[in-house]
Design a protein around this motif. Structure first.
Motif, PDB file in Angstrom:
ATOM      1  N   PHE A 490     -10.622   7.586   8.833  1.00 33.22           N
ATOM      2  CA  PHE A 490      -9.724   8.028   7.754  1.00 33.22           C
ATOM      3  C   PHE A 490     -10.024   7.249   6.480  1.00 33.22           C
ATOM      4  N   ASP A 491     -10.471   7.978   5.501  1.00 37.00           N
ATOM      5  CA  ASP A 491     -10.891   7.398   4.227  1.00 37.00           C
ATOM      6  C   ASP A 491      -9.918   7.915   3.171  1.00 37.00           C
ATOM      7  N   ILE A 492      -9.135   7.020   2.573  1.00 34.02           N
ATOM      8  CA  ILE A 492      -7.978   7.490   1.784  1.00 34.02           C
ATOM      9  C   ILE A 492      -7.969   6.933   0.359  1.00 34.02           C
ATOM     10  N   CYS A 586      -4.777   4.406   7.554  1.00 33.64           N
ATOM     11  CA  CYS A 586      -6.042   4.343   6.818  1.00 33.64           C
ATOM     12  C   CYS A 586      -7.040   3.356   7.426  1.00 33.64           C
ATOM     13  N   ASP A 587      -8.312   3.782   7.475  1.00 28.10           N
ATOM     14  CA  ASP A 587      -9.402   2.868   7.830  1.00 28.10           C
ATOM     15  C   ASP A 587     -10.070   2.317   6.567  1.00 28.10           C
ATOM     16  N   ILE A 588     -10.414   3.247   5.654  1.00 24.01           N
ATOM     17  CA  ILE A 588     -11.144   2.844   4.444  1.00 24.01           C
ATOM     18  C   ILE A 588     -10.251   3.081   3.230  1.00 24.01           C
ATOM     19  N   SER A 589      -9.935   2.001   2.532  1.00 21.77           N
ATOM     20  CA  SER A 589      -9.038   2.052   1.375  1.00 21.77           C
ATOM     21  C   SER A 589      -9.881   2.134   0.101  1.00 21.77           C
ATOM     22  N   GLU A 590      -9.801   3.262  -0.569  1.00 22.00           N
ATOM     23  CA  GLU A 590     -10.635   3.495  -1.762  1.00 22.00           C
ATOM     24  C   GLU A 590      -9.948   2.885  -2.994  1.00 22.00           C
ATOM     25  N   GLN A 591     -10.554   1.844  -3.548  1.00 18.16           N
ATOM     26  CA  GLN A 591     -10.001   1.165  -4.738  1.00 18.16           C
ATOM     27  C   GLN A 591     -11.142   1.045  -5.741  1.00 18.16           C
ATOM     28  N   ILE A 592     -11.510   2.192  -6.333  1.00 17.88           N
ATOM     29  CA  ILE A 592     -12.824   2.331  -6.958  1.00 17.88           C
ATOM     30  C   ILE A 592     -12.754   2.490  -8.479  1.00 17.88           C
ATOM     31  N   SER A 593     -11.707   1.963  -9.084  1.00 17.85           N
ATOM     32  CA  SER A 593     -11.563   2.032 -10.534  1.00 17.85           C
ATOM     33  C   SER A 593     -12.747   1.375 -11.239  1.00 17.85           C
ATOM     34  N   LEU A 594     -12.963   1.783 -12.477  1.00 15.17           N
ATOM     35  CA  LEU A 594     -13.997   1.131 -13.289  1.00 15.17           C
ATOM     36  C   LEU A 594     -13.569  -0.319 -13.551  1.00 15.17           C
ATOM     37  N   ASN A 610      -1.835  -3.156   6.086  1.00 16.03           N
ATOM     38  CA  ASN A 610      -1.768  -2.268   7.238  1.00 16.03           C
ATOM     39  C   ASN A 610      -3.109  -2.119   7.948  1.00 16.03           C
ATOM     40  N   GLY A 611      -4.019  -3.048   7.660  1.00 16.41           N
ATOM     41  CA  GLY A 611      -5.256  -3.090   8.429  1.00 16.41           C
ATOM     42  C   GLY A 611      -6.347  -2.151   7.964  1.00 16.41           C
ATOM     43  N   ALA A 612      -6.274  -1.677   6.709  1.00 18.29           N
ATOM     44  CA  ALA A 612      -7.399  -0.915   6.165  1.00 18.29           C
ATOM     45  C   ALA A 612      -8.372  -1.895   5.522  1.00 18.29           C
ATOM     46  N   VAL A 613      -9.630  -1.514   5.497  1.00 20.56           N
ATOM     47  CA  VAL A 613     -10.645  -2.335   4.846  1.00 20.56           C
ATOM     48  C   VAL A 613     -10.943  -1.713   3.486  1.00 20.56           C
TER      49      VAL A 613
END
Ligand code: PLP
Length: 760
Positions: A490-492, A586-594, A610-613
């Protein structure tokens, strides 16, 4: 009477039947009353000095479960509901979510109220009571539609205090009604959220199937919506009306309460401190000065008092968010504060004549942040990197003259809502392993590190994640119609839609993955990509990104060859309740701001807890997450904030050379492919395509290669299940720093000084 007996008796009184015969909504109304009664028995945190946290937004979310948890009633109530064939999760669905906020800034304010109450600090929030909130997002024809979001029912958390305030505008006077929502602390006292409503609000002003209304009917529209469309003059004036309305109500309340606690106004700063959350409440400064003068104080003293009263939090370096109102607007709304503003500007200019420091610029625009910085005693950013950027570049001129005012307060989130309530199984496992101390002292989570190599614990962690994925998959099926594979990674990415947050970069990866599958290169495990977020209705590029996401969602979902390997689901009307389901799964936490653009982020903290990377850029609090967990437990990509800032300065960014690298051009061009145009709106897709290759203001393309590589590496690493579970564990263990209890304690120690003043 025990809890169950009390509840059964309340049910009988209200509904005249047995609890088991009630439907969810009937049980909800009874629990609401039960909870409010319990809150009424609590003592409000009190003391000589009190904090007033002023914010245009308080994104509190649903309140029932969190309040029961904080009151220590959760387990009893849940047991009672189960005896009656229901559960708190079922009942919660009956509670409308107040949409009194937009995103992180409003959610932060809500977390801080929870922590203030829990830490025993006398603190109240002040906001407006928007009848239809921000808006409810509905998808139709692959586009966002904005609808009203009513949340106030006859049974509600709102208590009418009976207190009324007069607010004077240029040509009319209106009446403000004060409603309160109690905020119970965790196993401790409580605070309040004060919501000011325009007494003469007329909901019928709003069109049936949208959010349009007469922007000029101030005596009817003032508290209908949060952030009404400000693309026209009437809309902008309405925002000034709202801001002054809130500032004036707040100033009146603060003076009234301080006097009631014994202040003679000359000593006001011993009785109150005001935290100004972003620039929207800034007019509280001239309004307080005006009211103090009205009560007989000389202007010098009035200004000096307010200077020792007000503190300012900056939340962004995006220029569009630093409000500058034409003086003409303020004159049209509240002419009584205009002379105060001129006086404040004059005094500032006498000391600091440089034009960039002016409150009122050459075009007669009032820079709201400059009022706060000159006439507040504290200025803080919300993450270490952000505060550094404020000091070094954005507010460097101010930092030079007022270095002592500046400080950092890295954001935090309340672990009651974002762990104990939203992820019960994980909280139970943690308690079993390290005891309950982490609930009030989050740093104790570090004790979990002892289990980093414990295979049985790691397997249980994974099983809990699996359970949460199952729950989210059921929600997504219902909400989006997409059948997400619960066995997928789960990539969120859930957060407001904004170009700087770069959902478009995420979607380029989805396109790449789609094309790879079409070419026969199948991923080891299926991948579920979850998106969610509202976009400002007038923000064209953000609307186009939503359109692209919804078109891709359909393309993938209708392709039987792709669907087993890749799913894309965009949550409709993302809000706190949806976040509470998405984050634990969530498994993969998308924090991809510029890099440099996300002041802090708080979603990143909730996911980590909550244990997402995290898959992220070195931006906002991601930097601090990376320091805490170490590089082997986070995936960092992209250009540094220094490089990005230098590029903006040089004004020489051109996306075309990046478009030409490898397959980037092919991915970008897929936005206007035959497949997508067959599904969506050619003009919108073409506009987004052009935006990316001709402008790309938030520099998506230079980061694309390193983003794809990091994401692919993550998916490969996920297959080493024990190693991945150990990364999850480290992330949870190191999340303690991001508790809002820590953040609030720092605010208190360095800015508010409530504990010192109030302790015996
Ligand atoms: C935490 C939260 C946010 C903030 O998310 P960011 O990723 O920090 O932008 C926005 N909306 C909701 C509903 C949240 O709970």
């Amino acid at each position: 009477m025990n809890c169950a007996e009390q509840l059964n008796s309340l049910v009988r009184k209200r509904w005249g039947k047995a609890s088991a015969a009630c439907d969810a909504h009937q049980l909800y109304t009874v629990l609401l009353d039960f909870c409010k009664a319990a809150m009424g028995r609590q003592t409000h945190n009190s003391g000589k000095k009190k904090l007033y946290y002023l914010s245009m937004e308080f994104l509190v979310g649903r309140l029932l479960a969190g309040n029961l948890l904080n009151l220590g009633l959760y387990d009893d109530v849940d047991a009672w509901l189960r005896e009656n064939g229901s559960s708190l999760a079922d009942i919660e669905a009956s509670e409308p979510e107040p949409s009194l906020g937009n995103g992180g800034l409003g959610r932060l304010a809500a977390c801080y109220l929870d922590s203030c109450a829990t830490l025993g600090l006398p603190a109240d929030g002040i906001c407006l009571c928007y009848h239809f909130g921000l808006f409810r997002q509905a998808f139709e024809d692959h586009k966002q539609h904005a609808l009203r979001n009513p949340w106030i029912e006859s049974d509600s958390w709102l208590e009418d205090t009976g207190r009324r305030y007069a607010v004077q505008f240029a040509d009319t006077q209106v009446e403000a009604a004060l409603y309160d929502v109690d905020v119970p602390g965790y196993q401790n006292g409580s605070g309040r959220l004060h919501l000011f409503d325009l007494a003469t609000t007329d909901e019928s002003l709003v069109e049936k199937d949208g959010i349009g209304f007469d922007k000029t009917a101030i005596t009817k529209n003032l508290t209908l919506f949060l952030y009404p469309d400000d693309s026209g003059r009437d809309g902008r004036l309405l925002r000034v009306y709202q801001e002054y309305f809130m500032a004036s109500c707040a100033a009146q309340l603060i003076l009234e309460e301080a006097e009631a606690r014994g202040s003679n106004l000359h000593d006001l700063a011993d009785y109150a401190v005001v935290q100004i959350n972003d620039t929207h409440p800034s007019m509280v400064i001239p309004e307080l000065i005006r009211l103090l003068m009205q009560r007989g104080l000389e202007i010098d003293e009035a200004i000096a008092i307010v200077e020792s009263l007000c503190a300012f939090t900056n939340h962004t370096i995006l220029a569009e968010a630093l409000e500058k109102w034409p003086m003409e607007y303020i004159g049209e709304v509240a002419p009584q504060i205009v002379p105060v503003l001129w006086e404040l500007d004059l005094r500032a200019k006498e000391k600091y004549p440089a034009p960039p420091l002016a409150i009122i610029d050459e075009d007669n625009r009032v820079h709201m942040a400059h009022i706060d910085i000159h006439y507040g005693f504290s200025v803080n950013g919300v993450a270490a990197l952000h505060t550094g950027i404020l000091e070094k570049s954005e507010l460097a001129d101010f930092y030079k003259i007022y270095p002592e005012k500046f400080g950092n307060k890295t954001n935090g989130v309340t672990f009651r809502r974002w762990l104990l309530a939203c992820n019960r199984p994980l909280a139970a496992l943690i308690e079993e392993l390290i005891g309950p101390g982490f609930k009030t002292d989050a740093t104790q989570l570090e004790k979990l590190l002892d289990y980093k190599k414990d295979a049985a614990v790691l397997r249980r962690l994974d099983a809990i994640k699996q359970e949460n994925k199952q729950r989210l998959a059921a929600f997504l099926q219902e909400n989006t119609g997409v059948a997400v594979d619960p066995g997928a990674v789960f990539d969120i990415q859930v957060k407001r839609l904004h170009e700087y947050k770069r959902q478009q970069l995420n979607l380029l990866w989805v396109i790449r993955q789609y094309l790879a599958i079409k070419a026969g290169r199948l991923p080891k495990r299926s991948i579920a990509v979850v998106l969610g977020g509202k976009a400002a209705p007038a923000y064209v590029t953000a609307q186009d990104i939503i359109h692209l996401a919804l078109c891709l969602q359909q393309l993938i979902d209708s392709d039987a060859a792709v669907r087993p390997h890749l799913q894309l689901a965009m949550i409709e009307n993302y809000n706190v309740s949806a976040a509470e389901l998405a984050i634990p799964a969530c498994d993969i936490s998308e924090q991809i701001s510029l890099a440099s653009k996300e002041a802090s982020g708080t979603g990143n903290m909730k996911f980590m807890l909550n244990g997402a990377v995290t898959l992220g850029t070195m931006d906002g609090a991601n930097v601090e997450i990376a320091q805490l967990v170490g590089r082997e437990n986070i995936y960092i990509f992209g250009e540094s904030s220094d490089k990005v800032i230098a590029r903006y300065k040089a004004e020489d960014y051109d996306p075309l050379p990046y478009y030409a690298i490898d397959d980037i051009g092919r991915l970008v061009d897929f936005i206007v492919s035959r497949e997508l145009i067959a599904i969506g709106d050619r003009a919108c897709l073409a506009r987004l395509h052009r935006e990316l290759i001709a402008k790309d203001w938030f520099m998506t393309l230079p980061d694309a290669q390193s983003y794809f590589a990091a994401r692919d590496r993550m998916l490969a690493d996920y297959e080493d299940r024990p190693a991945w579970a150990a990364k999850m564990l480290v992330n949870i263990a190191k999340a303690g720093f991001f508790s809002s209890d820590r953040a609030v304690a720092e605010y208190d120690r360095d800015i508010w000084r409530l504990s010192g003043q109030n302790s015996p």
